[in-house]
Design an enzyme around this catalytic site. Structure first.
Site, PDB file in Angstrom:
ATOM      1  N   ARG A 137     -80.392 -68.811 -76.851  1.00 23.92           N
ATOM      2  CA  ARG A 137     -80.539 -69.330 -75.485  1.00 23.92           C
ATOM      3  C   ARG A 137     -81.937 -69.847 -75.180  1.00 23.92           C
ATOM      4  NH1 ARG A 137     -77.459 -65.527 -71.359  1.00 23.92           N
ATOM      5  NH2 ARG A 137     -78.090 -67.235 -70.004  1.00 23.92           N
ATOM      6  N   HIS A 193     -79.835 -71.398 -84.854  1.00 22.78           N
ATOM      7  CA  HIS A 193     -80.757 -70.955 -83.810  1.00 22.78           C
ATOM      8  C   HIS A 193     -82.032 -70.313 -84.348  1.00 22.78           C
ATOM      9  CE1 HIS A 193     -77.590 -71.994 -81.033  1.00 22.78           C
ATOM     10  NE2 HIS A 193     -76.760 -71.181 -81.661  1.00 22.78           N
ATOM     11  N   PRO A 236     -82.092 -58.103 -74.769  1.00 21.44           N
ATOM     12  CA  PRO A 236     -82.847 -57.007 -75.403  1.00 21.44           C
ATOM     13  C   PRO A 236     -83.657 -56.246 -74.355  1.00 21.44           C
ATOM     14  CG  PRO A 236     -83.256 -59.114 -76.503  1.00 21.44           C
ATOM     15  CD  PRO A 236     -82.485 -59.413 -75.254  1.00 21.44           C
ATOM     16  N   GLU A 237     -83.470 -54.939 -74.321  1.00 12.24           N
ATOM     17  CA  GLU A 237     -84.221 -54.103 -73.386  1.00 12.24           C
ATOM     18  C   GLU A 237     -85.344 -53.405 -74.150  1.00 12.24           C
ATOM     19  OE1 GLU A 237     -83.909 -54.013 -70.251  1.00 12.24           O
ATOM     20  OE2 GLU A 237     -81.954 -54.905 -69.859  1.00 12.24           O
ATOM     21  N   ARG A 277     -91.409 -47.812 -48.548  1.00 11.18           N
ATOM     22  CA  ARG A 277     -90.663 -48.924 -49.173  1.00 11.18           C
ATOM     23  C   ARG A 277     -89.197 -48.849 -48.760  1.00 11.18           C
ATOM     24  NH1 ARG A 277     -92.919 -51.521 -53.633  1.00 11.18           N
ATOM     25  NH2 ARG A 277     -91.230 -52.993 -53.295  1.00 11.18           N
TER      26      ARG A 277
END
Ligand SMILES: [Zn+2]
Length: 271
Positions: free
Chosen positions: A110, A91, A2-3, A152
Site C-alpha cells: 500500500r 511490491h 503492523p503494531e 480531559r
C-alpha cells in the site's frame, strides 16, 4: 496494520543479520512510498556500516556511520532478509544490499511506509520529537496517565491511543487492555481514577509483552507484519468478537465506533 509488537518482532528478527554489516548498494524500485524516496541515498549509503538498530514507537532506526535510516512499515509493510539478487516481487520497493551477500528487503503493497535518512539526532527529527513515552518503560505508569488525563473529556480509549500520551497502543491493544482493566472504553479519560490507571498500565504492558513473546516464536520468517493480528488473534478476549459471550461473564460483547475505530467491550465487566 503492523503494531508495536510486530515492529519489535521485526527488529529482533533482522538485527542479527543487519548489525555490523556494510551497505554495498541501496536500490529503490519506486519513486515514493509515503514520501518520495531520495535518490541521493543511493550515493550516501553505500560504504556505510550499520552500527546498531533501535525502535522508537513504530519507527525502526538503523544507525549508520554518518547518519540514521528511519524506517516505518506503514499500513502493510514488512522486512525480510534475502540473498542479494533474489528476484523481486511486485511490491518489493527497497533493497539494502550488504557486502556479505545478503540484503534487507522492504515490501509494501500500500506504499504508506517510510524510508528516510537523517544525519542529525533521529530522536529530534520532526516525526519522532513529539512522541510520548514508550509503553514498556518505567516512564509510562499509572500516575503519569492519571496526571495527564485530568480535565480531559476525550474517551479513555482515544486518550491512550494518542501518540503524545503513549506510543504503540494500537486499536486492538487498546480494546484488549481496557477489557483486562475493567474500564469502559467510552468513559471520559478525566473520569478514570488513579487505581484504575495503574491497572490499565499493567494490562497494556502485559498484553504488549505477550504479543511480542508470541511473535518471537515465529521470528524466522519475519512475516508477522501482514496487516492482521495474526498469531496473537487466538489470545484476543473481546477484539473482533462482537456478539460472542464475554470470556469472564458470558454477556455478549458489544461493539461501537470511537473516533472512527471499531471498539469492543463487555458492558457488564467494564464500567
Ligand atoms: Zn463480561
Amino acid at each position: 496494520m503492523p503494531e508495536l509488537p510486530e515492529v519489535e518482532t521485526t527488529l529482533r528478527g533482522i538485527a542479527p543479520h543487519v548489525t555490523g554489516r556494510t551497505i554495498l548498494e541501496c536500490l529503490f524500485r519506486t519513486a515514493k512510498l509515503r514520501w518520495p524516496l531520495d535518490p541521493e541515498l543511493c550515493h550516501l549509503l553505500p560504504g556505510q556500516r550499520i552500527t546498531r538498530l533501535e525502535r522508537r514507537a513504530k519507527y525502526l532506526l538503523l544507525f549508520c556511520d554518518r547518519g540514521t535510516i528511519i524506517l516505518h512499515l506503514g499500513m502493510s509493510g514488512s522486512l525480510r532478509i534475502v540473498p542479494a539478487g533474489t528476484t523481486e516481487q511486485k511490491h518489493d520497493h527497497v533493497d539494502l544490499i550488504f557486502t556479505d551477500g545478503q540484503s534487507l528487503r522492504l515490501t509494501d503493497p500500500r506504499k504508506f511506509g517510510a524510508f528516510i535518512y537523517t544525519d542529525s539526532d533521529p530522536y529530534r527529527h520532526k516525526l519522532l520529537c513529539h512522541l510520548g513515552p514508550e509503553p514498556l518503560t518505567d516512564a509510562f505508569n499509572g500516575e503519569y496517565l492519571y496526571t495527564l488525563s485530568r480535565d480531559r473529556k476525550l474517551t479513555v480509549k482515544q486518550f491512550i491511543m494518542e501518540q503524545k500520551t503513549v506510543v504503540g497502543v494500537g486499536n486492538i491493544y487498546a480494546s484488549e487492555s481496557l477489557f483486562h482493566a475493567g474500564i469502559r472504553p467510552d468513559r471520559a479519560a478525566g473520569r478514570v481514577g488513579l487505581k484504575r490507571y495503574v491497572a490499565l498500565v499493567a494490562a497494556i504492558k502485559k498484553i504488549l509483552l505477550r504479543a511480542i513473546a508470541a511473535g518471537g516464536t515465529t521470528i524466522n520468517d519475519f512475516s508477522q507484519a501482514d496487516g492482521k493480528p495474526g498469531y496473537f488473534s487466538q489470545q484476543l478476549k473481546v477484539y473482533g468478537r462482537c456478539g460472542e459471550p464475554c470470556p469472564a461473564c458470558g454477556e455478549p460483547v458489544h461493539s461501537q465506533r470511537l473516533g472512527q475505530r471499531s471498539t469492543f467491550f463487555c458492558p457488564r465487566c467494564q464500567i
